[in-house]
Design a protein around this motif. Structure first.
Motif, PDB file in Angstrom:
ATOM      1  N   HIS A 144       3.098   6.473 -15.957  1.00 47.58           N
ATOM      2  CA  HIS A 144       3.692   5.534 -14.995  1.00 47.58           C
ATOM      3  C   HIS A 144       3.301   5.885 -13.558  1.00 47.58           C
ATOM      4  N   GLY A 145       2.180   6.580 -13.430  1.00 46.13           N
ATOM      5  CA  GLY A 145       1.610   6.802 -12.108  1.00 46.13           C
ATOM      6  C   GLY A 145       2.043   8.085 -11.436  1.00 46.13           C
ATOM      7  N   THR A 146       1.298   8.437 -10.411  1.00 47.35           N
ATOM      8  CA  THR A 146       1.529   9.666  -9.665  1.00 47.35           C
ATOM      9  C   THR A 146       2.605   9.482  -8.597  1.00 47.35           C
ATOM     10  N   GLU A 147       2.540   8.397  -7.844  1.00 43.43           N
ATOM     11  CA  GLU A 147       3.510   8.140  -6.779  1.00 43.43           C
ATOM     12  C   GLU A 147       4.277   6.834  -6.981  1.00 43.43           C
ATOM     13  N   HIS A 148       4.169   6.228  -8.168  1.00 39.71           N
ATOM     14  CA  HIS A 148       4.876   4.977  -8.468  1.00 39.71           C
ATOM     15  C   HIS A 148       4.494   3.868  -7.495  1.00 39.71           C
ATOM     16  N   ARG A 149       3.197   3.644  -7.343  1.00 39.27           N
ATOM     17  CA  ARG A 149       2.715   2.613  -6.428  1.00 39.27           C
ATOM     18  C   ARG A 149       2.167   1.406  -7.187  1.00 39.27           C
ATOM     19  N   PRO A 150       2.310   0.207  -6.614  1.00 39.78           N
ATOM     20  CA  PRO A 150       1.553  -0.926  -7.133  1.00 39.78           C
ATOM     21  C   PRO A 150       0.070  -0.595  -7.092  1.00 39.78           C
ATOM     22  N   LEU A 151      -0.692  -1.096  -8.052  1.00 39.12           N
ATOM     23  CA  LEU A 151      -2.097  -0.695  -8.163  1.00 39.12           C
ATOM     24  C   LEU A 151      -2.986  -1.741  -7.503  1.00 39.12           C
ATOM     25  N   SER A 152      -3.463  -1.392  -6.312  1.00 36.22           N
ATOM     26  CA  SER A 152      -4.249  -2.309  -5.496  1.00 36.22           C
ATOM     27  C   SER A 152      -5.424  -1.546  -4.890  1.00 36.22           C
ATOM     28  N   VAL A 153      -6.550  -2.218  -4.719  1.00 37.98           N
ATOM     29  CA  VAL A 153      -7.660  -1.602  -3.997  1.00 37.98           C
ATOM     30  C   VAL A 153      -7.627  -1.970  -2.517  1.00 37.98           C
ATOM     31  N   LYS A 154      -6.645  -2.784  -2.112  1.00 38.84           N
ATOM     32  CA  LYS A 154      -6.572  -3.244  -0.720  1.00 38.84           C
ATOM     33  C   LYS A 154      -5.209  -2.993  -0.086  1.00 38.84           C
ATOM     34  N   GLY A 155      -4.359  -2.180  -0.704  1.00 39.36           N
ATOM     35  CA  GLY A 155      -3.094  -1.810  -0.084  1.00 39.36           C
ATOM     36  C   GLY A 155      -1.991  -2.838  -0.175  1.00 39.36           C
ATOM     37  N   LYS A 156      -2.084  -3.781  -1.097  1.00 35.59           N
ATOM     38  CA  LYS A 156      -1.023  -4.785  -1.218  1.00 35.59           C
ATOM     39  C   LYS A 156       0.272  -4.138  -1.687  1.00 35.59           C
ATOM     40  N   ALA A 157       1.388  -4.670  -1.226  1.00 35.65           N
ATOM     41  CA  ALA A 157       2.702  -4.133  -1.549  1.00 35.65           C
ATOM     42  C   ALA A 157       3.430  -5.063  -2.516  1.00 35.65           C
ATOM     43  N   ALA A 158       4.421  -4.493  -3.202  1.00 32.35           N
ATOM     44  CA  ALA A 158       5.298  -5.283  -4.077  1.00 32.35           C
ATOM     45  C   ALA A 158       6.705  -4.710  -3.963  1.00 32.35           C
ATOM     46  N   TYR A 159       7.682  -5.589  -3.780  1.00 29.32           N
ATOM     47  CA  TYR A 159       9.079  -5.185  -3.665  1.00 29.32           C
ATOM     48  C   TYR A 159       9.280  -4.125  -2.585  1.00 29.32           C
ATOM     49  N   GLY A 160       8.498  -4.235  -1.511  1.00 28.97           N
ATOM     50  CA  GLY A 160       8.630  -3.310  -0.404  1.00 28.97           C
ATOM     51  C   GLY A 160       7.968  -1.963  -0.606  1.00 28.97           C
ATOM     52  N   ILE A 161       7.262  -1.777  -1.714  1.00 28.91           N
ATOM     53  CA  ILE A 161       6.577  -0.515  -1.994  1.00 28.91           C
ATOM     54  C   ILE A 161       5.090  -0.692  -1.724  1.00 28.91           C
ATOM     55  N   ALA A 162       4.536   0.134  -0.860  1.00 25.07           N
ATOM     56  CA  ALA A 162       3.127   0.039  -0.509  1.00 25.07           C
ATOM     57  C   ALA A 162       2.250   0.404  -1.691  1.00 25.07           C
ATOM     58  N   GLY A 163       1.197  -0.373  -1.888  1.00 16.64           N
ATOM     59  CA  GLY A 163       0.287  -0.109  -2.987  1.00 16.64           C
ATOM     60  C   GLY A 163      -0.791   0.892  -2.619  1.00 16.64           C
ATOM     61  N   THR A 164      -1.565   1.299  -3.610  1.00 16.46           N
ATOM     62  CA  THR A 164      -2.751   2.097  -3.349  1.00 16.46           C
ATOM     63  C   THR A 164      -3.704   1.270  -2.488  1.00 16.46           C
ATOM     64  N   GLN A 165      -4.558   1.951  -1.720  1.00 14.80           N
ATOM     65  CA  GLN A 165      -5.316   1.246  -0.697  1.00 14.80           C
ATOM     66  C   GLN A 165      -6.820   1.234  -0.920  1.00 14.80           C
ATOM     67  N   SER A 166      -7.298   1.837  -1.990  1.00  7.62           N
ATOM     68  CA  SER A 166      -8.745   1.967  -2.173  1.00  7.62           C
ATOM     69  C   SER A 166      -9.043   2.290  -3.623  1.00  7.62           C
ATOM     70  N   VAL A 167     -10.332   2.298  -3.952  1.00 10.86           N
ATOM     71  CA  VAL A 167     -10.748   2.745  -5.281  1.00 10.86           C
ATOM     72  C   VAL A 167     -10.279   4.171  -5.519  1.00 10.86           C
ATOM     73  N   GLU A 168     -10.454   5.039  -4.512  1.00  9.58           N
ATOM     74  CA  GLU A 168     -10.018   6.433  -4.647  1.00  9.58           C
ATOM     75  C   GLU A 168      -8.516   6.521  -4.878  1.00  9.58           C
ATOM     76  N   GLY A 169      -7.754   5.684  -4.169  1.00 10.07           N
ATOM     77  CA  GLY A 169      -6.310   5.690  -4.342  1.00 10.07           C
ATOM     78  C   GLY A 169      -5.881   5.270  -5.732  1.00 10.07           C
ATOM     79  N   VAL A 170      -6.568   4.269  -6.290  1.00 11.86           N
ATOM     80  CA  VAL A 170      -6.291   3.842  -7.658  1.00 11.86           C
ATOM     81  C   VAL A 170      -6.555   4.984  -8.629  1.00 11.86           C
ATOM     82  N   ILE A 171      -7.689   5.649  -8.459  1.00 14.35           N
ATOM     83  CA  ILE A 171      -8.034   6.745  -9.360  1.00 14.35           C
ATOM     84  C   ILE A 171      -6.993   7.852  -9.299  1.00 14.35           C
ATOM     85  N   GLU A 172      -6.563   8.227  -8.110  1.00 13.90           N
ATOM     86  CA  GLU A 172      -5.573   9.300  -7.981  1.00 13.90           C
ATOM     87  C   GLU A 172      -4.228   8.883  -8.584  1.00 13.90           C
ATOM     88  N   GLU A 173      -3.823   7.640  -8.387  1.00 11.62           N
ATOM     89  CA  GLU A 173      -2.560   7.178  -8.937  1.00 11.62           C
ATOM     90  C   GLU A 173      -2.567   7.228 -10.460  1.00 11.62           C
TER      91      GLU A 173
END
Length: 291
Positions: free
Chosen positions: A152-181
């Motif tokens: 269920h992820g490393t930091e519980h973030r929405p999975l985005s390559v562009k930093g989109k948020a959901a329910y007030g939670i910031a998403g991952t912001q890049s390919v690297e961020g997706v991989i780390e999550e």
């Protein structure tokens, strides 16, 4: 999944799956330890991960493939996200998220002890923060064959390559961020249990389709649901009961196991006997192919 969800947000139609992008031999030569992954798994036989595999993908190859792509889809049911079991049998997959964090690291002992007492299999999607807050309990759950531990992820973030948020939670912001999550918590689970997860569910259950392709290329299936069981642990007992008893053949139910103060346990305990009387049995996700 976010701690506060609106059940009306889930689309009625389920998007078809997409397959992982093929990997060429030239893309598998420079894989950093932090992102080493198995190839995509066929869950029909629920294979165990093979630590000797070398056909993962490098960070550079994933960046080259995806960094220039602009996502067109965003939500819980984007193409490539599995939402039900591929079967006509009367089986239901109960999945419970443990989201972690300041307000989400609790443990619904009543719920889990009921599942154990009644021998009800379930799939537990566990976040790295919840593991850190409950290390002994996590190992106990992972050792119980009733429970399939998934990511269920490393930091519980929405999975985005562009930093989109959901329910007030910031998403991952890049390919690297997706991989780390995805990879960060997969590494943690594998190190602690000896088993690499097969499935991934993002924090809030939101994805864009580029991020979903990355999940697949890393060797996992992105999984959501087609029965919203407790709406982020906000439903009362009757709402949970009504949601679960709408399950059908192959349903994947999403609920939570990290809010003992809420009514999820009571609703689940009320619904399971009714579903069993109707001829349903309960299975782990890895028991069936998903679609």
């Amino acid at each position: 999944m976010a701690e506060e969800l609106d059940p009306s947000s889930a689309p009625a139609r389920i998007s078809p799956s997409i397959e992982p992008t093929p990997v060429t031999a030239s893309e598998t030569t420079s894989l950093p330890e932090a992102v080493r992954m198995p190839a995509p798994n066929d869950t029909s036989s629920a294979p165990e991960p093979d630590p000797d595999r070398s056909n993962g993908q490098s960070l550079a190859s994933l960046q080259n493939r995806y960094s220039a792509l602009i996502p067109l889809k965003w939500g819980e049911h984007v193409p490539g996200v599995r939402t039900q079991l591929q079967t006509k049998e009367n089986v239901i997959a109960l999945t419970f998220d443990a989201c972690g964090g300041k307000e989400g690291s609790g443990y619904d002992e009543k719920l889990v002890e009921y599942l154990i007492q009644e021998q009800i299999p379930a799939t537990l999607f566990v976040n790295a923060r919840w593991i850190d807050a409950n290390p002994t309990l996590f190992l106990k759950l992972a050792a119980n064959p009733l429970f399939e531990i998934e990511n269920h992820g490393t930091e519980h973030r929405p999975l985005s390559v562009k930093g989109k948020a959901a329910y007030g939670i910031a998403g991952t912001q890049s390919v690297e961020g997706v991989i780390e999550e995805v990879a960060g918590n997969a590494d943690k689970i594998e190190k602690l249990t000896g088993r690499r997860p097969l499935f991934f569910r993002s924090g809030t259950a939101y994805y864009d389709e580029v991020a979903v392709n990355i999940v697949h290329d890393l060797g996992f299936q992105a999984v959501n649901y087609n029965v919203l069981g407790d709406a982020g642990a906000t439903y009362n007992t009757d709402q949970v009961f009504k949601a679960l008893t709408k399950a059908r053949s192959g349903s994947i139910v999403l609920a939570h196991m990290n809010h003992p103060e809420k009514d999820t346990a009571e609703g689940v305990m009320k619904a399971i006997p009714v579903l069993q009387k109707a001829g349903f049995r309960f299975v782990q996700l890895a028991s069936y192919k998903l679609e």
